[in-house]
Design an enzyme around this catalytic site. Sequence first.
Site, mmCIF file in Angstrom:
data_model
loop_
_atom_site.group_PDB
_atom_site.id
_atom_site.type_symbol
_atom_site.label_atom_id
_atom_site.label_comp_id
_atom_site.label_asym_id
_atom_site.label_seq_id
_atom_site.Cartn_x
_atom_site.Cartn_y
_atom_site.Cartn_z
ATOM 1 N N HIS A 173 19.987 76.430 60.165
ATOM 2 C CA HIS A 173 19.715 76.098 58.755
ATOM 3 C C HIS A 173 18.424 76.790 58.287
ATOM 4 O O HIS A 173 18.356 77.332 57.188
ATOM 5 C CB HIS A 173 19.562 74.567 58.647
ATOM 6 C CG HIS A 173 19.012 74.026 57.349
ATOM 7 N ND1 HIS A 173 19.771 73.249 56.498
ATOM 8 C CD2 HIS A 173 17.778 74.111 56.770
ATOM 9 C CE1 HIS A 173 19.028 72.897 55.450
ATOM 10 N NE2 HIS A 173 17.810 73.394 55.591
ATOM 11 N N ARG A 186 10.075 73.119 48.325
ATOM 12 C CA ARG A 186 11.010 72.099 48.785
ATOM 13 C C ARG A 186 10.307 70.838 49.235
ATOM 14 O O ARG A 186 9.152 70.871 49.642
ATOM 15 C CB ARG A 186 11.862 72.640 49.933
ATOM 16 C CG ARG A 186 11.040 73.202 51.093
ATOM 17 C CD ARG A 186 11.918 73.749 52.183
ATOM 18 N NE ARG A 186 12.360 72.704 53.096
ATOM 19 C CZ ARG A 186 11.657 72.261 54.130
ATOM 20 N NH1 ARG A 186 10.455 72.745 54.381
ATOM 21 N NH2 ARG A 186 12.136 71.330 54.917
ATOM 22 N N ASP A 195 19.486 53.751 51.188
ATOM 23 C CA ASP A 195 20.384 54.122 50.108
ATOM 24 C C ASP A 195 21.699 54.598 50.716
ATOM 25 O O ASP A 195 21.815 54.721 51.930
ATOM 26 C CB ASP A 195 19.741 55.241 49.260
ATOM 27 C CG ASP A 195 20.120 55.114 47.791
ATOM 28 O OD1 ASP A 195 21.287 54.743 47.519
ATOM 29 O OD2 ASP A 195 19.264 55.370 46.938
ATOM 30 N N THR A 234 24.299 66.591 41.591
ATOM 31 C CA THR A 234 23.218 67.578 41.636
ATOM 32 C C THR A 234 22.523 67.446 40.283
ATOM 33 O O THR A 234 23.198 67.478 39.258
ATOM 34 C CB THR A 234 23.786 69.009 41.788
ATOM 35 O OG1 THR A 234 24.386 69.129 43.074
ATOM 36 C CG2 THR A 234 22.681 70.058 41.638
HETATM 37 C C1 HEM Z 1 13.287 77.127 50.815
HETATM 38 C C2 HEM Z 1 14.413 76.907 51.465
HETATM 39 C C3 HEM Z 1 14.553 75.924 52.591
HETATM 40 C C4 HEM Z 1 13.855 75.851 53.754
HETATM 41 C C5 HEM Z 1 12.758 76.777 54.229
HETATM 42 C C6 HEM Z 1 14.367 74.711 54.479
HETATM 43 C C7 HEM Z 1 13.910 74.303 55.713
HETATM 44 C C8 HEM Z 1 14.254 73.135 56.331
HETATM 45 C C9 HEM Z 1 13.701 72.646 57.561
HETATM 46 C C10 HEM Z 1 12.635 73.350 58.372
HETATM 47 C C11 HEM Z 1 14.294 71.479 57.831
HETATM 48 C C12 HEM Z 1 14.072 70.611 59.063
HETATM 49 C C13 HEM Z 1 13.050 69.551 58.820
HETATM 50 C C14 HEM Z 1 12.764 68.807 60.123
HETATM 51 O O1 HEM Z 1 12.402 69.449 61.110
HETATM 52 O O2 HEM Z 1 12.880 67.567 60.126
HETATM 53 C C15 HEM Z 1 15.200 71.196 56.769
HETATM 54 C C16 HEM Z 1 15.947 70.061 56.662
HETATM 55 C C17 HEM Z 1 16.856 69.821 55.669
HETATM 56 N N1 HEM Z 1 17.191 70.656 54.636
HETATM 57 FE FE1 HEM Z 1 16.374 72.437 54.261
HETATM 58 N N2 HEM Z 1 15.377 74.130 53.766
HETATM 59 C C18 HEM Z 1 15.511 74.828 52.602
HETATM 60 C C19 HEM Z 1 16.434 74.584 51.624
HETATM 61 C C20 HEM Z 1 17.365 73.579 51.642
HETATM 62 C C21 HEM Z 1 18.388 73.405 50.648
HETATM 63 C C22 HEM Z 1 18.644 74.308 49.445
HETATM 64 C C23 HEM Z 1 19.081 72.311 50.986
HETATM 65 C C24 HEM Z 1 20.264 71.821 50.242
HETATM 66 C C25 HEM Z 1 20.453 70.630 49.789
HETATM 67 C C26 HEM Z 1 18.460 71.759 52.182
HETATM 68 C C27 HEM Z 1 18.799 70.577 52.797
HETATM 69 C C28 HEM Z 1 18.169 70.057 53.897
HETATM 70 C C29 HEM Z 1 18.485 68.770 54.476
HETATM 71 C C30 HEM Z 1 19.491 67.761 53.970
HETATM 72 C C31 HEM Z 1 17.651 68.626 55.578
HETATM 73 C C32 HEM Z 1 17.611 67.460 56.553
HETATM 74 C C33 HEM Z 1 18.680 67.671 57.578
HETATM 75 C C34 HEM Z 1 18.639 66.746 58.747
HETATM 76 O O3 HEM Z 1 17.554 66.261 59.118
HETATM 77 O O4 HEM Z 1 19.716 66.522 59.313
HETATM 78 N N3 HEM Z 1 17.441 72.577 52.560
HETATM 79 N N4 HEM Z 1 15.168 72.228 55.868
HETATM 80 CA CA LIG Z 2 20.965 54.302 45.058
#
Ligand code: HEM
Ligand SMILES: [Ca+2]
Length: 251
Positions: A173, A186, A195, A234
Amino acid sequence: QQAMQPMQPMKIERGTILTQPGVFGVFTMFKLRPDWNKVPAMERKGAAEEVKKLIEKHKDNVLVDLYLTRGLETNSDFFFRINAYDLAKAQTFMREFRSTTIGKNADVFETLVGVTKPLNYISKDKSPGLNAGLSSATYSGPAPRYVIVIPVKKNAEWWNMSPEERLKEMEVHTTPTLAYLVNVKRKLYHSTGLDDTDFITYFETDDLTAFNNLMLSLAQVKENKFHVRWGSPTTLGTIHSPEDVIKALAD
Ligand code: HEM
Ligand SMILES: [Ca+2]
């Protein structure tokens, strides 16, 4: 794993509260009633000042952001993001907002509650390379004019995978998304049990095409097979001062 609950400081500082774990986020989307237009112009004009005063009254308890969605969304005209060390304080603010002139003339379309946490996967220990990438990239675009909120829920199959397997998928991801840190800000709130969603993802950007491409890159990774909610709703809005949001709606 236990997240430290930070003590509520005497004063709320934006730069601090928005980077700490253990902070609650409440998102409330509102739709104005048709009757709002029948409220006398004088009262409508006074609504911005009334909300400004309410924010001032609660400034040591909650950080208030207000966004404009009218014209971009069907089911809402504006929404709040409240950040608070104590969830009950966010509730008090939102409750008092409902008794303001504009609050009395609006219906809640959606409420999302979550809490911030330390990194679960891309931490210094578990994924040092990507963690370094995360902290080295900084936003360098123009001041973001747009906000996007996307609730995300994953299925039981995801949560039943081993931590190692989930780490692997979160690395997948992170890899393609790092390049977007220059034009997308972000923030992540965790919602499981608070929730009917697992995460509230919050973004600010001035480049909606880049954001569209970012979402497409995440649509293409295996993690996406585990999503049972990816939006719905969204919420896309524009960023203004709270006063300007209410003024725009009072015209
Ligand atoms: C600038 C772009 C993005 C970066 C650099 C990024 C990076 C990351 C990172 C590093 C994590 C892990 C956090 C952890 O270690 O606990 C994460 C989690 C997550 N990101 Fe992104 N992300 C980006 C964009 C997005 C987008 C567009 C979405 C779409 C909705 C998204 C949804 C999520 C979700 C739901 C998690 C949690 C997932 C889980 O813990 O199972 N992210 N992101
Ligand atoms: Ca709610």
